[in-house]
Design an enzyme around this catalytic site. Structure first.
Site, PDB file in Angstrom:
ATOM      1  N   ASP A  80       2.532   5.097  -7.047  1.00  0.00           N
ATOM      2  CA  ASP A  80       3.658   5.243  -6.172  1.00  0.00           C
ATOM      3  C   ASP A  80       4.884   4.349  -7.186  1.00  0.00           C
ATOM      4  O   ASP A  80       5.927   4.979  -6.768  1.00  0.00           O
ATOM      5  CB  ASP A  80       3.992   3.838  -5.623  1.00  0.00           C
TER       6      ASP A  80
ATOM      7  N   HIS B 287       0.867  -1.719  -0.304  1.00  0.00           N
ATOM      8  CA  HIS B 287      -0.207   0.137   0.391  1.00  0.00           C
ATOM      9  C   HIS B 287       0.294   1.310  -0.091  1.00  0.00           C
ATOM     10  O   HIS B 287       0.987   1.425  -0.901  1.00  0.00           O
ATOM     11  CB  HIS B 287      -0.867  -0.200   0.939  1.00  0.00           C
TER      12      HIS B 287
ATOM     13  N   HIS C 277      -2.857  -2.468  -9.749  1.00  0.00           N
ATOM     14  CA  HIS C 277      -3.479  -1.779  -8.870  1.00  0.00           C
ATOM     15  C   HIS C 277      -4.547  -2.137  -8.391  1.00  0.00           C
ATOM     16  O   HIS C 277      -5.023  -2.884  -9.626  1.00  0.00           O
ATOM     17  CB  HIS C 277      -4.508  -0.287  -8.925  1.00  0.00           C
TER      18      HIS C 277
HETATM   19  C1  SDX Z   1      -2.112   1.583  -3.641  1.00  0.00           C
HETATM   20  O1  SDX Z   1      -6.201   0.788  -3.196  1.00  0.00           O
HETATM   21  C2  SDX Z   1      -5.848   1.487  -3.380  1.00  0.00           C
HETATM   22  O2  SDX Z   1      -6.240   3.262  -4.130  1.00  0.00           O
HETATM   23  C3  SDX Z   1      -4.528   2.384  -3.122  1.00  0.00           C
HETATM   24  C4  SDX Z   1      -3.419   3.371  -3.856  1.00  0.00           C
HETATM   25  C5  SDX Z   1      -4.530   4.311  -3.025  1.00  0.00           C
HETATM   26  O3  SDX Z   1      -4.356   5.724  -3.405  1.00  0.00           O
HETATM   27  O4  SDX Z   1      -4.856   3.812  -1.837  1.00  0.00           O
HETATM   28  O5  SDX Z   1      -4.060   3.771  -5.352  1.00  0.00           O
HETATM   29  C6  SDX Z   1      -2.403   3.211  -3.564  1.00  0.00           C
HETATM   30  O6  SDX Z   1      -1.909   1.151  -2.495  1.00  0.00           O
HETATM   31  C7  SDX Z   1      -1.268   1.917  -4.732  1.00  0.00           C
HETATM   32  C8  SDX Z   1      -0.700   0.205  -5.091  1.00  0.00           C
HETATM   33  C9  SDX Z   1       0.885   0.241  -4.333  1.00  0.00           C
HETATM   34  N1  SDX Z   1       1.154  -1.434  -4.654  1.00  0.00           N
HETATM   35  C10 SDX Z   1       2.634  -1.814  -5.281  1.00  0.00           C
HETATM   36  O7  SDX Z   1       2.490  -1.015  -5.668  1.00  0.00           O
HETATM   37  C11 SDX Z   1       2.720  -2.978  -4.663  1.00  0.00           C
HETATM   38  C12 SDX Z   1       2.403  -3.929  -5.935  1.00  0.00           C
HETATM   39  N2  SDX Z   1       1.831  -4.341  -5.946  1.00  0.00           N
HETATM   40  C13 SDX Z   1       0.899  -5.011  -5.756  1.00  0.00           C
HETATM   41  O8  SDX Z   1       1.062  -6.314  -5.430  1.00  0.00           O
HETATM   42  C14 SDX Z   1      -1.189  -5.764  -6.089  1.00  0.00           C
HETATM   43  O9  SDX Z   1      -0.709  -5.311  -7.456  1.00  0.00           O
HETATM   44  C15 SDX Z   1      -1.762  -4.913  -5.577  1.00  0.00           C
HETATM   45  C16 SDX Z   1      -1.280  -5.131  -4.340  1.00  0.00           C
HETATM   46  C17 SDX Z   1      -1.506  -3.469  -5.270  1.00  0.00           C
HETATM   47  C18 SDX Z   1      -3.119  -4.886  -6.174  1.00  0.00           C
HETATM   48  O10 SDX Z   1      -3.475  -6.498  -5.576  1.00  0.00           O
HETATM   49  P1  SDX Z   1      -4.553  -7.499  -5.370  1.00  0.00           P
HETATM   50  O11 SDX Z   1      -5.511  -6.713  -7.043  1.00  0.00           O
HETATM   51  O12 SDX Z   1      -4.676  -8.365  -5.102  1.00  0.00           O
HETATM   52  O13 SDX Z   1      -4.294  -8.126  -7.626  1.00  0.00           O
HETATM   53  P2  SDX Z   1      -3.670  -9.617  -7.326  1.00  0.00           P
HETATM   54  O14 SDX Z   1      -1.844  -9.486  -5.483  1.00  0.00           O
HETATM   55  O15 SDX Z   1      -4.547 -10.682  -7.008  1.00  0.00           O
HETATM   56  O16 SDX Z   1      -2.586  -9.742  -8.488  1.00  0.00           O
HETATM   57  C19 SDX Z   1      -3.542 -10.408 -10.059  1.00  0.00           C
HETATM   58  C20 SDX Z   1      -1.836 -10.987 -10.772  1.00  0.00           C
HETATM   59  C21 SDX Z   1      -1.134 -11.620  -9.618  1.00  0.00           C
HETATM   60  O17 SDX Z   1      -0.804 -13.334 -10.525  1.00  0.00           O
HETATM   61  P3  SDX Z   1      -2.141 -14.299 -11.178  1.00  0.00           P
HETATM   62  O18 SDX Z   1      -1.835 -15.362  -9.656  1.00  0.00           O
HETATM   63  O19 SDX Z   1      -3.179 -14.022 -11.138  1.00  0.00           O
HETATM   64  O20 SDX Z   1      -0.741 -15.225 -12.110  1.00  0.00           O
HETATM   65  O21 SDX Z   1      -1.196  -9.609 -10.922  1.00  0.00           O
HETATM   66  C22 SDX Z   1      -0.025 -10.322 -10.141  1.00  0.00           C
HETATM   67  C23 SDX Z   1      -0.388 -11.509  -9.080  1.00  0.00           C
HETATM   68  O22 SDX Z   1       0.955 -11.984  -8.833  1.00  0.00           O
HETATM   69  N3  SDX Z   1       0.746  -9.429 -10.010  1.00  0.00           N
HETATM   70  C24 SDX Z   1       1.955  -8.448  -9.792  1.00  0.00           C
HETATM   71  C25 SDX Z   1       1.572  -7.682  -9.451  1.00  0.00           C
HETATM   72  N4  SDX Z   1       0.753  -6.947  -8.837  1.00  0.00           N
HETATM   73  C26 SDX Z   1      -0.131  -7.919  -9.643  1.00  0.00           C
HETATM   74  N5  SDX Z   1       2.661  -9.679 -10.790  1.00  0.00           N
HETATM   75  C27 SDX Z   1       3.505  -8.308 -10.519  1.00  0.00           C
HETATM   76  N6  SDX Z   1       3.822  -7.021 -10.438  1.00  0.00           N
HETATM   77  C28 SDX Z   1       3.173  -6.869  -9.560  1.00  0.00           C
HETATM   78  N7  SDX Z   1       3.127  -5.429  -9.592  1.00  0.00           N
END
Ligand code: SDX
Length: 443
Positions: A364, A269, A308
């Site tokens: 981010d 996050h 996201h």
């Molecule tokens: C913020 O919610 C908000 O509004 C938050 C925010 C705000 O203003 O408050 O926008 C701020 O928190 C932005 C997000 C910052 N976090 C990151 O950048 C961390 C990296 N991103 C992730 O871990 C992920 O994308 C999330 C946590 C942001 C979202 O995760 P989800 O929606 O739960 O998606 P998921 O984990 O179920 O992933 C779906 C697929 C998976 O692959 P499969 O299981 O389908 O094979 O996508 C892949 C994940 O492995 N995946 C990624 C990835 N993000 C998701 N693979 C590689 N790199 C990534 N960053």
């Protein structure tokens, strides 16, 4: 006549049919309780771990269209606010619901300025942290401690008390954040300079040394103000959900905001902007990007700053931040990590692994590059997210308190544990199964 706004559900276990009304594109999960397999059955429960497809509230504050990459605060597009507004004006909009006229904006600015000081005991409280304490840990503890200084905050149903706590928190967050930074540098705390702007005063409390008056660089002051606008609210994200859940017990807002800061601390996050820089520094150069992309695709770590829960398109905030970066680099000199980030984006957006999962840069991905260029230490990055998000958290808190549909949050569960069993005398108990995959090794 138009199609009926309802679902007709047939329970194949009993052959019975049920009519479930549809409202605002949702069904009330509580309506599922009437679907029973037998008279003694408690009825169906919705199961949605991490609330990926569950609305927990009705809100008027922020609108996001994740597919179209749209973000609006109270109906105003983020692009227009970032270009034409200031953080304090946007905070007024988010908290009050409308843009202020000149008189009310001035009054709002004065109301916030009146609360930038903190009780002197807070400084002694903060001195108790280790020199190398992460500032987000200091923020969680100190914001929670504010609840012991403002006992009137417990009167959450009093409008004037809610307004006073909102001004206090928006006013004091930069002061506490700057103090956490000064503490980590072994520097004396700097008192607020209320002749400066909101971000100018924050920069002064961070960087003022022996000069009588700190003069912030106007380009950096404006860049930080735009970044604060972009981070002011984002509907029901993890930290806002934490805030709403804790606040639903009718606790004071300082305790609820402390919970939100704790949630924001996490690397998935608000901690992601810090994690992005650590990732870029580990990659080290643009020519090493393909190897790291391959690692992320194998699930060895995540491309931090990408993806996201809601945006399945480019985060509109990331586009604006990329523009702000150029302005900041004009003052600070280019942060070389930007070339690695641009190469990561270029390759990822052509790679089916990311494209098929609709993984785009989020807020981010580029913000940390700017913060680093501005001289902030990595550990301050999530703090720079928490400061502006305070306006959003307070607006969401007030909306929860006033929402007649809300009550204390208490979700259900699906029990998959042991059925009833008799107590076993200690001498008759078997050796516990400590194999890695055994359920008895959960902690
Ligand atoms: C913020 O919610 C908000 O509004 C938050 C925010 C705000 O203003 O408050 O926008 C701020 O928190 C932005 C997000 C910052 N976090 C990151 O950048 C961390 C990296 N991103 C992730 O871990 C992920 O994308 C999330 C946590 C942001 C979202 O995760 P989800 O929606 O739960 O998606 P998921 O984990 O179920 O992933 C779906 C697929 C998976 O692959 P499969 O299981 O389908 O094979 O996508 C892949 C994940 O492995 N995946 C990624 C990835 N993000 C998701 N693979 C590689 N790199 C990534 N960053």
């Amino acid at each position: 006549m138009g199609a009926k706004e309802s679902l007709t559900i047939t329970d194949n276990r009993t052959g019975k049919q049920y009519e479930i009304p549809i409202e605002n594109g949702t069904i009330r999960t509580a309506d599922l309780k009437k679907i029973k397999a037998s008279p003694e059955d408690g009825g169906l429960v919705g199961y949605d771990p991490a609330l990926t497809n569950t609305a927990t509230c009705k809100s008027r504050i922020t609108y996001i269209d994740g597919d179209a990459g749209i973000l609006r605060y109270r109906g105003y597009p983020i692009e227009e606010l970032a270009e034409k507004s200031t953080y304090l004006e946007t905070a007024y909009l988010i908290v009050k619901g409308e843009l202020p006229d000149g008189k009310h904006l001035k009054a709002w600015q004065n109301n916030i300025i009146a609360h930038t000081m903190v009780h002197e005991n807070i400084k002694r409280f903060m001195d108790g942290f280790r020199y190398d304490a992460h500032p987000m840990g200091i923020l969680v503890g100190t914001i929670g401690a504010l609840s012991t200084f403002y006992t009137d905050a417990k009167d959450i149903f009093d409008l004037e008390s809610r307004r006073l706590q909102t001004r206090r928190l928006i006013g004091k967050m930069p002061t506490i954040a700057a103090a956490a930074y000064r503490h980590s540098r072994g520097l004396p705390y700097v008192y607020p300079d209320n002749n400066l702007s909101y971000t100018g005063n924050f920069l002064s409390m961070l960087h003022k040394m022996t000069e009588l008056v700190y003069k912030p660089d106007p380009v950096l002051e404006r860049a930080l103000d735009v970044l604060f606008i972009l981070h002011a609210d984002h509907e029901q994200n993890c930290s806002t959900n934490a805030l709403r859940s804790v606040a639903s017990s009718q606790v004071d807002p300082y305790s609820a905001v402390a919970a939100a800061v704790a949630a924001l601390y996490g690397p998935l996050h608000g901690g992601a902007n810090e994690a992005v820089i650590r990732m870029l520094m580990e990659i080290g150069s643009a020519d090493r990007v393909p190897a790291y992309i391959d690692k992320f695709k194998k699930g060895e770590g995540r491309l931090m700053g990408f993806g996201h829960r809601v945006y399945k398109n480019y985060d509109p905030r990331a586009k604006i931040i990329k523009r702000v970066a150029d302005e900041v680099f004009g003052v600070t000199g280019k942060n070389p990590l930007i070339d690695i980030a641009l190469e990561l984006e270029r390759i990822a957006l052509q790679d089916d692994y990311f494209v098929s999962r609709k993984l785009y840069p989020n807020v981010d991905f580029y913000s940390g590059i700017i913060y680093q260029a501005m001289g902030f230490p990595l550990t301050m990055f999530p703090v720079l997210f928490a400061i502006p998000r305070t306006a959003g958290w307070m607006a969401q808190w007030a909306e929860l308190v006033r929402d007649s549909e809300q009550k204390i949050t208490r979700p259900r569960q699906v029990y998959i544990g042991e059925q009833v069993r008799d107590y076993i005398p200690i001498e008759k108990r078997p050796e516990p199964d400590m194999r890695e995959d055994s359920v008895s090794v959960e902690i």
